[in-house]
Design a protein around this motif. Structure first.
Motif, PDB file in Angstrom:
ATOM      1  N   THR A 194       0.827  -1.206   0.000  1.00  0.00           N
ATOM      2  CA  THR A 194       0.000   0.000   0.000  1.00  0.00           C
ATOM      3  C   THR A 194       0.861   1.255   0.000  1.00  0.00           C
ATOM      4  OG1 THR A 194      -1.905  -1.086   0.971  1.00  0.00           O
ATOM      5  CG2 THR A 194      -1.673   1.241   1.438  1.00  0.00           C
ATOM      6  N   SER A 195       2.009   1.203   0.657  1.00  0.00           N
ATOM      7  CA  SER A 195       2.891   2.377   0.656  1.00  0.00           C
ATOM      8  C   SER A 195       3.346   2.699  -0.763  1.00  0.00           C
ATOM      9  CB  SER A 195       4.119   2.116   1.536  1.00  0.00           C
ATOM     10  OG  SER A 195       3.714   1.932   2.857  1.00  0.00           O
ATOM     11  N   VAL A 239       6.866  -6.926   6.663  1.00  0.00           N
ATOM     12  CA  VAL A 239       7.505  -8.030   5.958  1.00  0.00           C
ATOM     13  C   VAL A 239       9.016  -7.837   6.038  1.00  0.00           C
ATOM     14  CG1 VAL A 239       7.665  -9.255   3.777  1.00  0.00           C
ATOM     15  CG2 VAL A 239       5.499  -8.290   4.488  1.00  0.00           C
ATOM     16  N   VAL A 282       9.000   5.118   1.302  1.00  0.00           N
ATOM     17  CA  VAL A 282       7.741   5.308   2.027  1.00  0.00           C
ATOM     18  C   VAL A 282       7.377   3.992   2.690  1.00  0.00           C
ATOM     19  CG1 VAL A 282       5.317   5.959   1.818  1.00  0.00           C
ATOM     20  CG2 VAL A 282       7.032   7.075   0.374  1.00  0.00           C
ATOM     21  N   SER A 283       7.137   4.043   3.992  1.00  0.00           N
ATOM     22  CA  SER A 283       6.862   2.798   4.713  1.00  0.00           C
ATOM     23  C   SER A 283       6.154   3.093   6.017  1.00  0.00           C
ATOM     24  CB  SER A 283       8.196   2.095   5.013  1.00  0.00           C
ATOM     25  OG  SER A 283       8.007   0.970   5.818  1.00  0.00           O
ATOM     26  N   GLN A 284       5.116   2.357   6.293  1.00  0.00           N
ATOM     27  CA  GLN A 284       4.462   2.489   7.595  1.00  0.00           C
ATOM     28  C   GLN A 284       5.426   2.069   8.689  1.00  0.00           C
ATOM     29  OE1 GLN A 284       2.900   1.749  11.143  1.00  0.00           O
ATOM     30  NE2 GLN A 284       3.171  -0.156  10.012  1.00  0.00           N
ATOM     31  N   SER A 285       5.943   0.855   8.561  1.00  0.00           N
ATOM     32  CA  SER A 285       6.765   0.282   9.630  1.00  0.00           C
ATOM     33  C   SER A 285       8.173   0.860   9.668  1.00  0.00           C
ATOM     34  CB  SER A 285       6.878  -1.231   9.421  1.00  0.00           C
ATOM     35  OG  SER A 285       7.504  -1.495   8.173  1.00  0.00           O
ATOM     36  N   GLY A 286       8.688   1.236   8.509  1.00  0.00           N
ATOM     37  CA  GLY A 286      10.090   1.638   8.427  1.00  0.00           C
ATOM     38  C   GLY A 286      11.036   0.454   8.538  1.00  0.00           C
ATOM     39  N   GLU A 337      -6.552  -8.685  -0.092  1.00  0.00           N
ATOM     40  CA  GLU A 337      -5.888  -8.954   1.181  1.00  0.00           C
ATOM     41  C   GLU A 337      -6.832  -9.526   2.224  1.00  0.00           C
ATOM     42  OE1 GLU A 337      -2.487  -5.848   2.444  1.00  0.00           O
ATOM     43  OE2 GLU A 337      -4.360  -4.884   1.891  1.00  0.00           O
ATOM     44  N   VAL A 374      -3.536  -5.572   9.657  1.00  0.00           N
ATOM     45  CA  VAL A 374      -2.497  -5.892   8.665  1.00  0.00           C
ATOM     46  C   VAL A 374      -2.693  -5.057   7.392  1.00  0.00           C
ATOM     47  CG1 VAL A 374      -1.762  -7.718   7.084  1.00  0.00           C
ATOM     48  CG2 VAL A 374      -1.801  -8.123   9.537  1.00  0.00           C
ATOM     49  N   ALA A 375      -3.952  -4.896   6.983  1.00  0.00           N
ATOM     50  CA  ALA A 375      -4.217  -4.089   5.786  1.00  0.00           C
ATOM     51  C   ALA A 375      -4.104  -2.613   6.167  1.00  0.00           C
ATOM     52  CB  ALA A 375      -5.605  -4.403   5.246  1.00  0.00           C
ATOM     53  N   SER A 376      -3.191  -1.922   5.516  1.00  0.00           N
ATOM     54  CA  SER A 376      -2.916  -0.532   5.883  1.00  0.00           C
ATOM     55  C   SER A 376      -4.051   0.392   5.429  1.00  0.00           C
ATOM     56  CB  SER A 376      -1.607  -0.108   5.215  1.00  0.00           C
ATOM     57  OG  SER A 376      -1.265   1.188   5.623  1.00  0.00           O
ATOM     58  N   LYS A 389       1.990  -7.907   8.943  1.00  0.00           N
ATOM     59  CA  LYS A 389       1.942  -6.443   8.928  1.00  0.00           C
ATOM     60  C   LYS A 389       3.264  -5.876   8.418  1.00  0.00           C
ATOM     61  CE  LYS A 389       0.207  -2.438   9.901  1.00  0.00           C
ATOM     62  NZ  LYS A 389      -0.650  -2.013   8.780  1.00  0.00           N
ATOM     63  N   THR A 448      10.340  -2.682   6.472  1.00  0.00           N
ATOM     64  CA  THR A 448      10.140  -3.642   5.380  1.00  0.00           C
ATOM     65  C   THR A 448      11.484  -3.961   4.716  1.00  0.00           C
ATOM     66  OG1 THR A 448       7.949  -2.769   5.068  1.00  0.00           O
ATOM     67  CG2 THR A 448       8.857  -4.023   3.229  1.00  0.00           C
TER      68      THR A 448
HETATM   69  C1  G6P Z   1       2.828  -5.644   4.170  1.00  0.00           C
HETATM   70  C2  G6P Z   1       1.503  -5.143   4.742  1.00  0.00           C
HETATM   71  C3  G6P Z   1       0.947  -4.027   3.880  1.00  0.00           C
HETATM   72  C4  G6P Z   1       1.966  -2.924   3.707  1.00  0.00           C
HETATM   73  C5  G6P Z   1       3.293  -3.465   3.165  1.00  0.00           C
HETATM   74  C6  G6P Z   1       4.390  -2.424   3.212  1.00  0.00           C
HETATM   75  O1  G6P Z   1       2.591  -6.316   2.989  1.00  0.00           O
HETATM   76  O2  G6P Z   1       0.579  -6.209   4.826  1.00  0.00           O
HETATM   77  O3  G6P Z   1      -0.235  -3.493   4.481  1.00  0.00           O
HETATM   78  O4  G6P Z   1       1.466  -1.956   2.842  1.00  0.00           O
HETATM   79  O5  G6P Z   1       3.738  -4.566   3.960  1.00  0.00           O
HETATM   80  O6  G6P Z   1       4.689  -2.162   4.541  1.00  0.00           O
HETATM   81  P1  G6P Z   1       5.374  -0.843   5.052  1.00  0.00           P
HETATM   82  O7  G6P Z   1       5.480  -1.021   6.545  1.00  0.00           O
HETATM   83  O8  G6P Z   1       6.722  -0.762   4.394  1.00  0.00           O
HETATM   84  O9  G6P Z   1       4.500   0.296   4.677  1.00  0.00           O
END
Ligand code: G6P
Length: 607
Positions: free
Chosen positions: A300-301, A604, A344-348, A486, A396-398, A602, A350
């Protein structure tokens, strides 16, 4: 890709490890396990499936011991069975592992020839046997671990526990993150500071290749060349409280509904409503001088970067490209001098995105990141960090992280446009005003929940669904398809509306709903023509548009969802809402596990 924990404490370790693992389930939930030492001997409990299964097992069959290691798994090598669950163990050591040992076949053959018997299908098990072999050859635990690590290819974080020593854990990392936590006469390892937050806020983030030897009295850290090194202890901001669902059935629903609030926080961090201008955090990046912007992300990012590309081109006339992280680093991407690579990353965390970041840095690019976790690896490795303020995202789905990424990326594009002298002041005023309105408009879009819930009953009957849109709505079509796949497991594809006739239109019949995202913008008429082409072939269309769009689009559509009218530039922020809700309610109708869908994680953290 997994979550790992280690504790050398003074009270029963297993319940504390379970506590920490709950906070790491975002990294995988295929199986979980714990090993402790009691009377010097290694003992384990492991269970396939979610962490609650391990909890139930420990309820029936507790695991004593004040030292232990734990793991929550996202399966890479070997099915998610109890036998393949970590910790893996020999009679002398137990190991938890995050990452992939790429040369495990070669090591397994070598160790098998020496008489080691392998019990699992995992890559991890070679770590157990290699350390055991080194111990048998007379090495002490530290030397055994150091020698073993040098043989591994791939990315890993490992924590090793040794039979007979209740005051020793060894942890090491390459590619995957690992933090050391400092307690009062207690020491910890964790995949992140969040896992350790119930125990301590004093942490050291190990650096690439580090190996840390933990005893109750503290940590001794060696670098990749086995030299003793000091690493800073930082006070983490990670909160100890576990986020709850509030009044919602799922985290995902809660997070969808939080969007007006968290987007408000995010946009206000960049846009000054009084001066009606964007102010970026200070950094070494001069946006006026950037020659090319390369945006890289996953999932999604990455869809957020696709939208941002339109903004950077339109508002800042900045040559821009987007790439999927797992492809970017293995292509011969031309990264020109003066370029900025934006991650771009939610978790930082990946793994692919992080590896791409290192690749871009090595190629001499300035590194910027948009991350939701302020202390993440990507944030720590960037020249400029542009945080999203979405708060912890658990589903898990952003959802909310995505919308906040859009808020930051839009602000960045406006700032870059100003810095480059291509966005006039009056345009900046207009755009900042409109951006500040977006939280309220997302609130409006959320009011369609009831109608979307009833439409979802129909979508749930489909086996395949097509989404289409043009321009800024094309990435939203992809996001709609991704969300639906997803969490509801319905096959869906997102297409550029104009591209449908080059293939996917062959799929259309009355059983394949086509979801058209068409706010009333400059491309509206074109999209509607493509919609007519679908309807002419018997396709059932669900049209997502604003009031004006619905008025103009005719009466023949199957179903409609109305979104509020807004500046077309920011339309993706409102059209994200119905596609999120549609996926959510479709998943509810299908009875899937919304917050932890099968096979996903969530964050990877393997390639
Ligand atoms: C996984 C999650 C997604 C997310 C992706 C990227 O596949 O299930 O929801 O968009 O990782 O993660 P990030 O933390 O880098 O945004």
């Amino acid at each position: 890709m997994c979550g790992i924990v280690g504790i050398i404490g003074n009270e029963e370790a297993a319940p504390l490890i379970v506590e920490a693992l709950k906070r790491l389930e975002y990294r995988g939930y295929d199986s979980a396990g714990i090993a402790t030492l009691h009377d010097g001997q290694i003992d384990r409990r492991r269970a396939p499936g979610k962490l609650r299964n391990l909890g139930a097992l420990l309820g029936k069959d507790p695991l004593p011991g004040v030292i232990g290691i734990g793991h929550t798994r996202w399966a890479t090598h070997g099915a998610p069975t109890e036998n393949n669950a970590h910790p893996h163990a020999s009679d002398s050591v137990a190991v938890v592992h995050n990452g992939i040992i790429e040369n495990f076949r070669e090591l397994r053959d070598e160790l098998t020839a020496k008489g080691h018997v392998f019990a699992t299908e995992t890559d991890t098990e070679v770590t157990v046997h290699l350390v055991t072999e080194n111990l048998r050859r007379g090495m002490d635990p530290v030397a055994a671990a150091q020698a073993a690590v040098k043989r591994f290819d791939g990315a890993f974080a490992l924590v090793i526990m040794f039979r007979g020593d209740e005051d020793l854990l060894i942890g090491t990392r390459r590619g995957s993150p690992l933090a050391v936590g400092y307690g009062d006469g207690e020491m910890y390892f964790g995949s992140d500071a969040f896992a350790l937050a119930p125990f301590t806020n004093r942490v050291t983030y190990l650096e690439e290749g580090d190996l840390a030897v933990l005893r109750r009295s503290g940590a001794t850290i060696f670098d990749v060349k086995d030299n003793r090194v000091e690493r800073p202890i930082v006070l983490t901001q990670a909160g100890a409280a576990l986020v709850d669902k509030g009044n919602h059935r799922h985290f995902m629903a809660k997070e969808i509904y939080e969007q007006p609030e968290v987007l408000g926080h995010t946009v206000h961090a960049y846009v000054n409503g009084v001066t009606e201008s964007v102010a970026l955090p200070k950094s070494s990046i001069d946006w006026s001088a950037v020659t090319k912007l390369t945006m890289v992300a996953c999932g999604t990012s990455s869809i957020a970067t696709n939208i941002a590309q339109y903004w950077f081109e339109q508002l800042a006339q900045l040559p821009s490209g987007t790439d999927i992280a797992s492809e970017f680093r293995y292509r011969d991407t031309v990264l020109i001098p003066g370029g900025v690579s934006l991650f771009v990353s939610q978790s930082g965390e990946t793994a692919d995105t992080l590896a791409a970041l290192k690749h871009a840095r090595a190629a001499g690019q300035k590194i910027a990141s948009v991350v939701n976790v302020a202390e993440s690896s990507m944030a720590r490795e960037s020249d400029a960090v542009y945080p999203t303020h979405a708060g912890p995202e658990i589903g898990v789905a952003s959802t909310k992280a995505f919308v906040c990424q859009l808020g930051v990326l839009a602000s960045l594009a406006i700032a870059a446009g100003r810095a480059r002298g291509v966005l006039p002041r009056d345009a900046e005023i207009r755009l900042t005003r409109r951006l500040l309105e977006m939280p309220r408009l997302i609130g409006e879009a959320l009011k369609q929940e009831e109608i979307i819930a009833s439409i979802a009953q129909e979508i749930a009957k489909a086996r395949d669904v097509l989404f289409m849109g043009r321009g800024l709505s094309y990435p939203i079509a992809m996001e709609g398809a991704l969300k639906l796949k997803e969490i509801s497991y319905i096959h869906a594809e997102g297409y550029a509306a104009g591209e449908l006739k080059h293939g996917p239109i062959a799929l259309i019949d009355e059983n394949v709903p086509v979801i058209v995202i068409a706010p009333h913008d400059a491309l509206f008429e074109k999209t509607i023509s493509n919609m007519q082409e679908v309807m002419a072939r018997g396709g059932k269309v669900l049209l997502i548009s604003d009031k004006r769009g619905h008025e103009l689009a005719g009466d023949n559509v199957w179903m409609r969802i109305e979104i509020p009218e807004c500046d077309p530039v920011f339309a993706p922020l409102v059209s994200a809402v119905p596609v999120q809700l549609l996926a959510y309610y479709t998943a509810l109708a299908k009875g899937t596990d919304v917050d932890q869908p099968r096979n996903l994680a969530k964050s990877v953290t393997v390639e």
